[in-house]
Design a protein around this motif. Structure first.
Motif, PDB file in Angstrom:
ATOM      1  N   LEU A 171     -41.871-131.555-133.693  1.00  0.00           N
ATOM      2  CA  LEU A 171     -42.952-131.209-132.771  1.00  0.00           C
ATOM      3  C   LEU A 171     -42.924-132.092-131.528  1.00  0.00           C
ATOM      4  N   LYS A 172     -42.962-131.441-130.369  1.00  0.00           N
ATOM      5  CA  LYS A 172     -43.053-132.145-129.087  1.00  0.00           C
ATOM      6  C   LYS A 172     -44.490-132.047-128.572  1.00  0.00           C
ATOM      7  N   THR A 173     -44.757-132.769-127.506  1.00  0.00           N
ATOM      8  CA  THR A 173     -46.101-132.734-126.922  1.00  0.00           C
ATOM      9  C   THR A 173     -46.493-131.316-126.538  1.00  0.00           C
ATOM     10  N   ARG A 174     -45.555-130.561-125.960  1.00  0.00           N
ATOM     11  CA  ARG A 174     -45.863-129.191-125.551  1.00  0.00           C
ATOM     12  C   ARG A 174     -46.194-128.295-126.746  1.00  0.00           C
ATOM     13  N   ALA A 178     -49.948-126.345-127.243  1.00  0.00           N
ATOM     14  CA  ALA A 178     -50.054-124.883-127.210  1.00  0.00           C
ATOM     15  C   ALA A 178     -51.287-124.350-127.948  1.00  0.00           C
ATOM     16  N   PRO A 179     -51.558-124.723-129.219  1.00  0.00           N
ATOM     17  CA  PRO A 179     -52.759-124.199-129.884  1.00  0.00           C
ATOM     18  C   PRO A 179     -54.051-124.722-129.271  1.00  0.00           C
ATOM     19  N   LEU A 180     -54.018-125.905-128.692  1.00  0.00           N
ATOM     20  CA  LEU A 180     -55.212-126.445-128.034  1.00  0.00           C
ATOM     21  C   LEU A 180     -55.547-125.632-126.784  1.00  0.00           C
ATOM     22  N   ARG A 181     -54.516-125.175-126.082  1.00  0.00           N
ATOM     23  CA  ARG A 181     -54.731-124.340-124.892  1.00  0.00           C
ATOM     24  C   ARG A 181     -55.425-123.032-125.267  1.00  0.00           C
ATOM     25  N   PRO A 216     -46.014-138.103-130.420  1.00  0.00           N
ATOM     26  CA  PRO A 216     -46.020-137.315-129.180  1.00  0.00           C
ATOM     27  C   PRO A 216     -47.412-136.860-128.766  1.00  0.00           C
ATOM     28  N   ALA A 217     -48.385-136.954-129.680  1.00  0.00           N
ATOM     29  CA  ALA A 217     -49.746-136.529-129.347  1.00  0.00           C
ATOM     30  C   ALA A 217     -50.423-137.493-128.386  1.00  0.00           C
TER      31      ALA A 217
END
Length: 321
Positions: A171-174, A178-181, A216-217
């Motif tokens: 898992l990367k920051t992006r 994505a689910p937070l967006r 990454p978070a």
């Protein structure tokens, strides 16, 4: 053909000189689907060879199994299993033979390679985001049952469907954003903010337990819009009579009026008032003993002002309920 005095032919003589065996290599006819399908069981199991180590083992019970003999990179004999016929067709077995031979040319033992891949898949399933998140959630022993259930419910609703099955190491920051967006897009800014904080905590838990090396978070800071806080001005002391008058003239539920008036008298948290039980209240003494909880383990007592020290007021509350 000329014969040596010993009786050997000229070809035999050359073979003895150059070390060539008299026996010619056995030519194996490749298998066919018809031969595989029509092979009948015998008293003892037997093999039908296809060449290059691949054969179909026919058991006395009637079962047919693909096997491949090969030499491991260290020279020891190896035996690979490709599955059951006809679930694994002749073509599929040959494809697996080709894959096995390709690994051997690279010095890789196919059996060890398969074991390593299985171990990697098992580790990935144990270290996916949902598994790590549930482990983190279970470690939060100080949470109340209600809060714990709400946190897990939000994770299950908005994070697990999107990234739950993915390995945290990938898992990367992006990916975390994505689910937070999506939550942000539907206008649930408070929920998005809470989920961002919990994502940081989950990935920190993974880093602390050696699952990942970097969180990454941490780079999610500032990525989610926050609701602008509107601070209400404090009520001026001289307007308290106006407030009490408006409370008394409120046209909603009588219990709401009584609850607000009691809050003004004893200054307790709204949750303590909403979850109060009659067994906690001594109406004759106007004494309310609030039990402890996980966040505040010690109980405490509240004495109401003289305004509420009459049995009539407690009777009004009882009737309103």
């Amino acid at each position: 053909m000329q014969t040596h005095p010993s009786g050997d032919t000229f070809r035999d003589t050359l073979g003895s000189i150059y070390g060539v065996s008299r026996k010619m290599p056995k030519i194996i006819a490749p298998l066919t689907d018809i031969r595989c399908s029509t092979a009948k069981p015998r008293e003892r199991e037997y093999k039908l060879f296809d060449g290059q180590g691949l054969y179909l083992l026919v058991k006395a019970s009637g079962g047919k199994y693909w096997r491949m003999k090969y030499n491991k990179p260290d020279g020891r004999a190896g035996l690979a299993s490709f599955g059951v016929y006809p679930e694994i067709s002749l073509k599929a077995a040959r494809d697996r033979r080709a894959e096995t031979r390709a690994l051997l040319t690279k010095g890789i033992d196919p059996i060890e390679s398969a074991r390593e891949k299985k171990a990697d898949r098992s580790a990935a399933s144990l270290n996916n985001f949902e598994a790590v998140a549930r482990a983190w959630h279970a470690s939060m022993l100080k949470w109340s049952p209600g809060h714990s259930a709400r946190v897990l419910s939000e994770l299950e609703a908005d994070l697990f469907p999107a990234i739950g099955k993915r390995s945290v190491a990938d898992l990367k920051t992006r990916d975390l954003l994505a689910p937070l967006r999506l939550v942000e897009k539907r206008g649930a800014l408070d929920t998005a903010s809470r989920l961002k904080q919990r994502t940081v905590c989950i990935m920190r838990y993974a880093a602390q337990n050696g699952v990942i090396d970097y969180n990454p978070a941490l780079d999610l800071a500032g990525a989610i819009a926050t609701k602008k806080t509107v601070h209400r001005p404090a009520l001026q002391f001289e307007r308290l009579p106006e407030l009490l008058g408006r409370i008394d003239s409120y046209g909603g539920r009588p219990l709401t009026v009584l609850a607000v008036r009691l809050t003004l008298a004893v200054f307790i948290r709204s949750s303590e008032l909403r979850f109060a039980r009659w067994g906690e209240i001594d109406a004759g003494r106007a004494l309310w003993t609030i039990p402890g909880c996980q966040s505040a383990p010690n109980s405490f007592q509240v004495t109401a002002s003289k305004t509420f020290q009459s049995a009539t007021w407690f009777s009004s509350v009882s009737c309103a309920v």
